[in-house]
Design a protein around this motif. Structure first.
Motif, PDB file in Angstrom:
ATOM      1  N   ALA A 315       2.321  56.393  35.601  1.00  0.00           N
ATOM      2  CA  ALA A 315       3.678  56.512  35.060  1.00  0.00           C
ATOM      3  C   ALA A 315       4.708  55.801  35.923  1.00  0.00           C
ATOM      4  O   ALA A 315       4.683  55.899  37.152  1.00  0.00           O
ATOM      5  N   MET A 316       5.604  55.089  35.245  1.00  0.00           N
ATOM      6  CA  MET A 316       6.772  54.490  35.880  1.00  0.00           C
ATOM      7  C   MET A 316       7.973  54.697  34.956  1.00  0.00           C
ATOM      8  O   MET A 316       7.828  55.094  33.812  1.00  0.00           O
ATOM      9  N   TYR A 317       9.171  54.445  35.486  1.00  0.00           N
ATOM     10  CA  TYR A 317      10.422  54.539  34.733  1.00  0.00           C
ATOM     11  C   TYR A 317      10.569  55.922  34.084  1.00  0.00           C
ATOM     12  O   TYR A 317      10.623  56.075  32.875  1.00  0.00           O
ATOM     13  N   LEU A 318      10.651  56.921  34.947  1.00  0.00           N
ATOM     14  CA  LEU A 318      10.760  58.307  34.505  1.00  0.00           C
ATOM     15  C   LEU A 318      12.207  58.637  34.131  1.00  0.00           C
ATOM     16  O   LEU A 318      13.153  58.179  34.777  1.00  0.00           O
ATOM     17  N   TYR A 331       1.444  52.736  32.297  1.00  0.00           N
ATOM     18  CA  TYR A 331       0.859  51.421  32.559  1.00  0.00           C
ATOM     19  C   TYR A 331      -0.626  51.535  32.956  1.00  0.00           C
ATOM     20  O   TYR A 331      -1.147  50.670  33.657  1.00  0.00           O
ATOM     21  N   TYR A 332      -1.279  52.549  32.477  1.00  0.00           N
ATOM     22  CA  TYR A 332      -2.699  52.727  32.812  1.00  0.00           C
ATOM     23  C   TYR A 332      -3.530  51.524  32.365  1.00  0.00           C
ATOM     24  O   TYR A 332      -3.314  50.958  31.287  1.00  0.00           O
ATOM     25  N   VAL A 333      -4.499  51.152  33.193  1.00  0.00           N
ATOM     26  CA  VAL A 333      -5.429  50.075  32.855  1.00  0.00           C
ATOM     27  C   VAL A 333      -6.850  50.643  32.866  1.00  0.00           C
ATOM     28  O   VAL A 333      -7.262  51.284  33.830  1.00  0.00           O
ATOM     29  N   PRO A 334      -7.610  50.455  31.781  1.00  0.00           N
ATOM     30  CA  PRO A 334      -8.952  51.036  31.706  1.00  0.00           C
ATOM     31  C   PRO A 334      -9.991  50.195  32.448  1.00  0.00           C
ATOM     32  O   PRO A 334      -9.752  49.022  32.766  1.00  0.00           O
ATOM     33  N   PRO A 335     -11.144  50.769  32.732  1.00  0.00           N
ATOM     34  CA  PRO A 335     -12.220  50.017  33.384  1.00  0.00           C
ATOM     35  C   PRO A 335     -12.610  48.780  32.567  1.00  0.00           C
ATOM     36  O   PRO A 335     -12.641  48.816  31.337  1.00  0.00           O
ATOM     37  N   ALA A 359      -1.000  43.244  32.490  1.00  0.00           N
ATOM     38  CA  ALA A 359      -2.289  42.833  33.042  1.00  0.00           C
ATOM     39  C   ALA A 359      -3.404  43.654  32.398  1.00  0.00           C
ATOM     40  O   ALA A 359      -4.090  44.428  33.064  1.00  0.00           O
ATOM     41  N   ASP A 360      -3.550  43.491  31.089  1.00  0.00           N
ATOM     42  CA  ASP A 360      -4.578  44.203  30.318  1.00  0.00           C
ATOM     43  C   ASP A 360      -4.394  45.707  30.348  1.00  0.00           C
ATOM     44  O   ASP A 360      -5.365  46.468  30.221  1.00  0.00           O
ATOM     45  N   ASN A 361      -3.159  46.153  30.518  1.00  0.00           N
ATOM     46  CA  ASN A 361      -2.875  47.574  30.630  1.00  0.00           C
ATOM     47  C   ASN A 361      -2.067  48.084  29.445  1.00  0.00           C
ATOM     48  O   ASN A 361      -1.546  47.317  28.634  1.00  0.00           O
ATOM     49  N   LEU A 362      -1.953  49.394  29.374  1.00  0.00           N
ATOM     50  CA  LEU A 362      -1.052  50.022  28.406  1.00  0.00           C
ATOM     51  C   LEU A 362       0.394  49.673  28.726  1.00  0.00           C
ATOM     52  O   LEU A 362       0.749  49.493  29.900  1.00  0.00           O
ATOM     53  N   LEU A 363       1.228  49.613  27.691  1.00  0.00           N
ATOM     54  CA  LEU A 363       2.678  49.564  27.852  1.00  0.00           C
ATOM     55  C   LEU A 363       3.238  50.557  26.838  1.00  0.00           C
ATOM     56  O   LEU A 363       3.797  50.194  25.809  1.00  0.00           O
ATOM     57  N   ALA A 395       6.186  53.154  17.720  1.00  0.00           N
ATOM     58  CA  ALA A 395       6.966  52.068  17.123  1.00  0.00           C
ATOM     59  C   ALA A 395       6.770  50.792  17.930  1.00  0.00           C
ATOM     60  O   ALA A 395       6.619  50.823  19.146  1.00  0.00           O
ATOM     61  N   HIS A 396       6.779  49.653  17.245  1.00  0.00           N
ATOM     62  CA  HIS A 396       6.534  48.371  17.886  1.00  0.00           C
ATOM     63  C   HIS A 396       7.804  47.848  18.558  1.00  0.00           C
ATOM     64  O   HIS A 396       8.828  47.654  17.902  1.00  0.00           O
ATOM     65  N   VAL A 397       7.736  47.631  19.853  1.00  0.00           N
ATOM     66  CA  VAL A 397       8.859  47.073  20.603  1.00  0.00           C
ATOM     67  C   VAL A 397       8.338  45.988  21.537  1.00  0.00           C
ATOM     68  O   VAL A 397       7.126  45.867  21.764  1.00  0.00           O
ATOM     69  N   ALA A 398       9.276  45.217  22.087  1.00  0.00           N
ATOM     70  CA  ALA A 398       8.890  44.125  22.980  1.00  0.00           C
ATOM     71  C   ALA A 398       8.801  44.579  24.426  1.00  0.00           C
ATOM     72  O   ALA A 398       7.947  44.118  25.179  1.00  0.00           O
ATOM     73  N   SER A 399       9.692  45.479  24.820  1.00  0.00           N
ATOM     74  CA  SER A 399       9.810  45.867  26.223  1.00  0.00           C
ATOM     75  C   SER A 399       9.331  47.291  26.441  1.00  0.00           C
ATOM     76  O   SER A 399       9.490  48.169  25.579  1.00  0.00           O
ATOM     77  N   SER A 400       8.783  47.541  27.627  1.00  0.00           N
ATOM     78  CA  SER A 400       8.356  48.894  27.996  1.00  0.00           C
ATOM     79  C   SER A 400       9.460  49.659  28.711  1.00  0.00           C
ATOM     80  O   SER A 400       9.229  50.750  29.237  1.00  0.00           O
ATOM     81  N   LEU A 401      10.679  49.102  28.740  1.00  0.00           N
ATOM     82  CA  LEU A 401      11.841  49.786  29.297  1.00  0.00           C
ATOM     83  C   LEU A 401      12.637  50.423  28.162  1.00  0.00           C
ATOM     84  O   LEU A 401      12.657  49.909  27.039  1.00  0.00           O
ATOM     85  N   CYS A 402      13.310  51.516  28.444  1.00  0.00           N
ATOM     86  CA  CYS A 402      14.087  52.184  27.400  1.00  0.00           C
ATOM     87  C   CYS A 402      15.287  52.899  28.015  1.00  0.00           C
ATOM     88  O   CYS A 402      15.403  53.014  29.232  1.00  0.00           O
ATOM     89  N   PHE A 403      16.172  53.376  27.143  1.00  0.00           N
ATOM     90  CA  PHE A 403      17.373  54.110  27.541  1.00  0.00           C
ATOM     91  C   PHE A 403      17.367  55.431  26.779  1.00  0.00           C
ATOM     92  O   PHE A 403      17.198  55.451  25.559  1.00  0.00           O
TER      93      PHE A 403
END
Length: 570
Positions: A315-318, A331-335, A359-363, A395-403
């Motif tokens: 987790a980031m951007y709490l 941003y978890y990345v699987p094996p 880098a092949d991770n969740l967003l 929902a489909h968005v471009a950025s993993s940042l939010c307000f």
């Protein structure tokens, strides 16, 4: 024998009747006097002559959670069985005193009061947030009802330019480990929030700090050894994000740790935790392993929703809201049997402002409620013809940042439109869908001016182009959602308040036409808000009185300056 009434006997009878009437009247007066002296009542106004910083007290129409409220009247607070309730909840007095009313108050028939009661108590969330909260006083077996009061989480916003606002500097902060941060390329501040009382909590890659009582105190740092609720001894390696609850009681944080476990050999260990601020007790909400190097076989990132302890989370951007929800980007990345995750580990460890990890991770922007249930909100990576590295619900968005809307209903994200421009989207957490949007670069907001000076007056239409997902690496907290649901944005040298629904905007602070560059005279750091230069300000949040907190210097290495923007006396 016939009884003869004489003039004397008739007169005596009349005297007896008159005496009985007088005695009955006296009894009624005594009863009324007793009723007046024993019945509780609430004052509507009172002259405090400067006590408690007030002169003309009035019975309140609105309280804010956390306020120390005051009621004045004949309350009989010290008598057995006496009580005051708000919203059906028994108050807990923090102060009771009697004041000589100087005969300011008289009751029916002119009976003077000797003393009146002043009771002060704290407004709690248990009393109920909303309009028409009942107020009752019970004493001497009698219950009276005061006028209902509205209880809010925040003070009421005036919805226009407040010409009384001033900017005050709170503190200049230089990290004790500034040289280390600079050498590693870490920002001094990466996440920053405030609680209802105006305490500011912030982090960087190596530590979490709190600005309270006029000084900065370290809360948690890399190298610290802590023990969680399961008795596991942990050593903090690096911090990935933090957020304080609005009541200031709970600190959420994400970290990488080392621990006495065989898992550390082949895996990175990440934890999402919460800390009880008062006791410093730490609870692990989620523990996730990420395989070091290339895995024997591929795996996936599921599940994406459900109980927090069953998820795979980095987790980031709490962020938090008033409903007790925690929002974060996963941003978890699987094996993988083809990727050793070195690029991913480098990206999440960069310590940079608004660093998005690809880098092949969740967003995946997700929300955990107070029960620990996780719901996916927005899946990032939908830019141009691209799709996310990992397909997930949302929902489909471009950025993993939010307000985040502090009231908890809405989350604002950033999608992609023509020519890689930003579409600001408003996501409804109840409808679980995007309900409104606007192109950031479109001049869609009609300007409302409250300035009478032609040289500084704002006019025409305005855009919200400061919200740009392609430029977030070069902008930090230049937008936030206010307590009334409107959007506050730094634009040029001034702060502007955008109404997303009505498509209107007004100048919140600074010069109205300072949206491109400082206007002449707009060169102050403190003082009257109109003449303050807000260029480069990073918005932090609001306290319960709607005071706005912000900081300057996040892009430099000379330290951070913290400020508050408020009306005098708040």
């Amino acid at each position: 024998m016939r009884k003869i009434f004489t003039v004397h006997t008739a007169a005596w009878s009349l005297c007896c009747i008159a005496l009985l009437l007088m005695l009955n009247a006296c009894r009624k007066v005594d009863e009324h006097k007793t009723l007046v002296e024993t019945q509780p009542w609430l004052a509507s106004t009172y002259q405090l002559s400067g006590q408690y910083g007030q002169y003309g007290w009035q019975y309140p129409s609105t309280w804010v959670v956390g306020d120390t409220a005051m009621l004045i009247g004949k309350l009989f607070t010290d008598r057995p069985g006496s009580e005051i309730r708000v919203g059906g909840v028994l108050i807990k007095p923090v102060e009771h005193k009697e004041i000589d009313p100087n005969k300011l108050y008289t009751i029916t028939d002119g009976i003077p009061l000797v003393m009146v009661d002043v009771v002060r108590f704290v407004i709690t969330k248990e009393m109920g947030v909303g309009p028409e909260r009942p107020v009752t006083v019970t004493a001497n077996g009698i219950t009276i009802h005061g006028s209902p009061v509205s209880i809010r989480d925040f003070a009421v916003s005036i919805g226009k330019t407040d010409t009384t606002l001033v900017a005050d500097k709170l503190l200049h902060w230089m990290p004790a480990n500034a040289n280390v941060l600079i050498q590693r390329g870490y920002a001094f501040i990466r996440d920053v929030h405030c609680d209802r009382n105006g305490s500011i909590w912030f982090d960087n890659q190596l530590e979490i700090n709190a600005l309270t009582g006029g000084q900065v105190n370290k809360v948690l740092a890399a190298g610290d050894k802590v023990t969680d609720d399961k008795g596991m001894e942990l050593t903090v390696k690096q911090v990935f994000g933090s957020a304080i609850s609005f009541d200031g009681n709970t600190l959420f944080f994400s970290m990488e740790d080392s621990e006495p476990s065989v898992d550390t050999v082949d895996n990175y260990i990440f934890r999402l935790c919460k800390m009880d601020v008062a006791s410093k007790r730490i609870t692990t909400l989620n523990r996730t392993l990420v395989v070091k190097g290339i895995a024997p076989v591929n795996s996936d990132a599921a599940p994406f929703q459900g109980s927090i302890d069953r998820m795979k989370i980095v987790a980031m951007y709490l962020n938090t809201d008033l409903q007790g929800n925690l929002l974060y980007t996963n941003y978890y990345v699987p094996p993988s049997n083809a990727n050793d995750h070195s690029a991913w580990k480098s990206a999440i460890s960069s310590g940079s402002i608004n660093q998005e990890v690809w880098a092949d991770n969740l967003l995946l922007i997700s929300r955990m409620d107070m029960t620990g249930k996780v719901t996916p909100l927005m899946n990032a990576g939908y830019a141009a013809n691209n799709t996310p590295p990992i397909m997930a619900p949302g929902a489909h968005v471009a950025s993993s940042l939010c307000f985040v809307d502090p009231l908890g209903r809405y989350v604002y994200g950033m999608a992609d439109v023509d020519d890689w421009r930003t579409l600001i989207v408003k996501y409804d957490t109840q409808e679980e869908d995007i309900i409104a949007s606007v192109k950031a670069a479109a001049a869609a907001f009609s300007f409302r001016s409250y300035d009478t000076m032609p040289d500084t007056k704002g006019r025409g239409m305005m855009d919200l182009s400061v919200v740009d997902w392609t430029g977030m690496l070069y902008a930090f907290n230049n937008m936030m959602v206010l307590s009334d649901g409107s959007i506050l944005a730094v634009k040029g040298a001034s702060l502007y308040n955008f109404d997303f629904e009505q498509r209107t905007v007004f100048c919140y602070a600074g010069v109205e036409n300072g949206n491109n560059a400082p206007a002449p005279g707009q060169d102050k750091l403190t003082g009257k808000a109109k003449w303050v230069d807000f260029s480069g300000a990073a918005l932090i949040g609001q306290d319960k009185q709607n005071t706005v907190y912000y900081c300057q210097g996040v892009w430099g290495t000379d330290g951070i300056d913290f400020y508050k923007l408020h009306s005098p006396g708040k």
